[in-house]
Structure formats: C-alpha cells, structure tokens
Write a protein that holds these residues in place. Structure first.
Motif, PDB file in Angstrom:
ATOM      1  N   ILE A  24      29.919   8.677 -38.297  1.00 11.91           N
ATOM      2  CA  ILE A  24      28.922   7.799 -38.913  1.00 11.91           C
ATOM      3  C   ILE A  24      29.485   6.379 -38.970  1.00 11.91           C
ATOM      4  N   PRO A  25      28.624   5.385 -39.138  1.00 13.78           N
ATOM      5  CA  PRO A  25      29.115   4.001 -39.221  1.00 13.78           C
ATOM      6  C   PRO A  25      29.845   3.718 -40.534  1.00 13.78           C
ATOM      7  N   MET A  26      30.172   2.450 -40.746  1.00 13.09           N
ATOM      8  CA  MET A  26      30.919   1.971 -41.917  1.00 13.09           C
ATOM      9  C   MET A  26      30.638   2.773 -43.188  1.00 13.09           C
ATOM     10  N   SER A 226      29.004  -1.434 -36.102  1.00  9.10           N
ATOM     11  CA  SER A 226      28.432  -0.409 -35.233  1.00  9.10           C
ATOM     12  C   SER A 226      29.484   0.564 -34.710  1.00  9.10           C
ATOM     13  N   THR A 227      30.761   0.306 -35.070  1.00 12.94           N
ATOM     14  CA  THR A 227      31.825   1.196 -34.615  1.00 12.94           C
ATOM     15  C   THR A 227      31.840   2.454 -35.466  1.00 12.94           C
ATOM     16  N   PRO A 228      31.695   3.608 -34.838  1.00 13.06           N
ATOM     17  CA  PRO A 228      31.633   4.823 -35.639  1.00 13.06           C
ATOM     18  C   PRO A 228      32.982   5.194 -36.258  1.00 13.06           C
ATOM     19  N   VAL A 229      32.929   5.743 -37.438  1.00 12.02           N
ATOM     20  CA  VAL A 229      34.120   6.306 -38.071  1.00 12.02           C
ATOM     21  C   VAL A 229      33.775   7.718 -38.522  1.00 12.02           C
ATOM     22  N   HIS A 230      34.744   8.370 -39.143  1.00  6.83           N
ATOM     23  CA  HIS A 230      34.535   9.770 -39.483  1.00  6.83           C
ATOM     24  C   HIS A 230      34.136   9.998 -40.924  1.00  6.83           C
ATOM     25  N   LYS A 231      33.284  10.952 -41.084  1.00  5.43           N
ATOM     26  CA  LYS A 231      32.827  11.294 -42.431  1.00  5.43           C
ATOM     27  C   LYS A 231      33.831  12.242 -43.072  1.00  5.43           C
ATOM     28  N   LEU A 232      34.058  12.022 -44.354  1.00  2.00           N
ATOM     29  CA  LEU A 232      34.977  12.896 -45.082  1.00  2.00           C
ATOM     30  C   LEU A 232      34.370  13.158 -46.455  1.00  2.00           C
ATOM     31  N   THR A 233      34.228  14.421 -46.778  1.00  2.00           N
ATOM     32  CA  THR A 233      33.606  14.766 -48.061  1.00  2.00           C
ATOM     33  C   THR A 233      34.667  14.874 -49.142  1.00  2.00           C
ATOM     34  N   PRO A 234      34.467  14.203 -50.299  1.00  8.62           N
ATOM     35  CA  PRO A 234      35.487  14.294 -51.354  1.00  8.62           C
ATOM     36  C   PRO A 234      35.566  15.681 -51.944  1.00  8.62           C
ATOM     37  N   PRO A 235      36.737  16.042 -52.516  1.00  8.43           N
ATOM     38  CA  PRO A 235      36.871  17.362 -53.125  1.00  8.43           C
ATOM     39  C   PRO A 235      36.087  17.454 -54.422  1.00  8.43           C
ATOM     40  N   GLU A 236      35.762  18.686 -54.801  1.00  2.00           N
ATOM     41  CA  GLU A 236      35.111  18.905 -56.098  1.00  2.00           C
ATOM     42  C   GLU A 236      36.122  18.633 -57.202  1.00  2.00           C
TER      43      GLU A 236
END
Ligand code: ZN
Length: 241
Positions: A24-26, A226-236
């Motif tokens: 996803i982007p920024m 517009s440069t894609p980066v990676h999505k990271l979901t925070p921990p619970e």
C-alpha cells in the motif's frame, strides 16, 4: 495492490526481489521500524511535494485518531511534524505544521499520559517540561514562535523527540510501568520480525538504506507518495485500566 514476487524501485535504490503480498502507499510505520530511531535532517526546501505529503499525513493522522504525527512516522527522515489537537478534519485553522522546529525556555515539570501512533494501544506516564517555546517554519516558509503549556506543550515535545529518534517509552521511569511497557514493546518487535520472516515486510537494512538515501538527498522524492510500501498490522494490546 501488486502481485507477489514483483520487484520495484524505491527511491532510486533497487532492492532485490522479495515476495510481496500486501503493498500500500504511504502509511504510519510502527515500532521497531528503523525510521523511528533515525535522527532526522533539516527540511531544505518547502515545495509542492512537501505540501502534498503534509496533506496526506493529516489524512493518515485523522484515520488513526491522532493529534500529532512526525515525518519519520511515515518513514521520512526530515524535521517536521503536524498537530491538530482536535484530531479531526474540517477546520484548516486547527492544522499546525512545524518545520525545522527548535524548542527552548523549558520550564517546570509535569507528568502526563502519552500514547503514540507508532505504538498503537500502548500508553504510559511521561515527565515533560510544563511550558515551552517552539520556533519553526510553516508551509509557506514563514517563521513563527509559540509559547505553549498543557497538552500543546506535551505534544510538541513528544513530536520533536520523534525527530531525534526518541520514543515516549524511552522516558518511562524504571519500575512496574516500565516493565509493562517493555513487554508490550516486545510484542511490536515480534510482530515486525514475524512479518519480515514471512517476507511481508523488507529487512531492516533495506529500510535503513531507504531512509538514509532520502536524508542524503536532502529532499522528499517526487514519487514518495506513489511508492508502495508494506502493510503491517499492530499486535493486540490489552490495556489495563
Ligand atoms: Zn509518537
């Protein structure tokens, strides 16, 4: 969205192929992303790219219900941050941008609870100066100064810390609360490392190189948004009341 096993060029650094799943982007980056420990460099020029990035940062901040966001929290190693104490869009007069900020005239000590968009769900008591003066430039390149107390003073100290690679958890005094924060930080580290191991996120060296390249270039790359980066979901995180 891009598919798997796709190479791309990020800020003039060509990385080797990783298996990308979700791009996803920024976005707001979470601890322990290396950008959060980077000592940011001064903004050299206030231009259309910076204004676009600032607009996007406000959007991201509102989505996350935050009141402040520093540039390195979106992976940009430059000295600026944004604030809107009302945490919602609608009134641009409430939107403050602090470029190349300098703090002075720290007076008094006061303890208050803080959280951080790069550590979602984690909170802790932090001692800050009670009143402070901040000098900075706005988006039109105009210099200004503000004498602040209460929440605004706390927010600008928290955000200026970010620009020096300091997280609010670094200020939590030793003791039970510190031990608890350490445990919660380990969850963020585990989440981050697991994502890297699963190749959902690039390795620290590549992230660090990207941040350093931007700092060395002295400006935000025109294709940053517009440069894609990676999505990271925070921990619970279970917050104990
Ligand atoms: Zn923060």
């Amino acid at each position: 969205m891009r598919g798997v096993n796709e190479c791309f060029i990020n800020l003039d650094i060509k990385f080797s192929c990783f298996s990308y799943v979700s791009i996803i982007p920024m976005q707001i980056v979470h601890y322990p992303h290396p950008a959060l420990r980077f000592k940011s460099v001064d903004v050299q020029q206030i231009d259309g790219t910076l204004r676009k990035v600032v607009r996007k940062m406000f959007d991201l901040m509102y989505e996350a219900n935050g009141i402040g966001l520093a540039a390195n929290q979106v992976g940009l190693p430059f000295r600026f941050f944004i604030v809107n104490l009302n945490a919602r869009p609608g009134n641009e007069d409430e939107e403050l941008v602090f470029i190349n900020p300098v703090l002075s005239k720290r007076k008094g000590d006061v303890v208050g609870e803080e959280g951080c968009l790069s550590l979602p769900g984690l909170y802790g008591d932090v001692q800050r100066a009670e009143t402070i003066t901040i000098e900075a430039f706005d988006l039109s390149g105009q210099g200004f100064a503000m004498d602040l107390d209460d929440l605004p003073a706390r927010v600008v100290q928290h955000e200026t810390d970010h620009l020096d690679g300091i997280m609010f958890t670094d200020h939590i005094k030793e003791g039970e609360e510190s031990d608890q924060a350490e445990l919660e930080l380990l969850k963020f580290v585990k989440n981050f490392r697991d994502a890297q191991a699963d190749k959902l996120f690039v390795v620290d060296e590549a992230l660090q190189a990207s941040v350093q390249a931007m700092a060395d270039s002295g400006k935000i790359s025109a294709d940053f948004l517009s440069t894609p980066v990676h999505k990271l979901t925070p921990p619970e995180i279970n917050r104990e009341e």
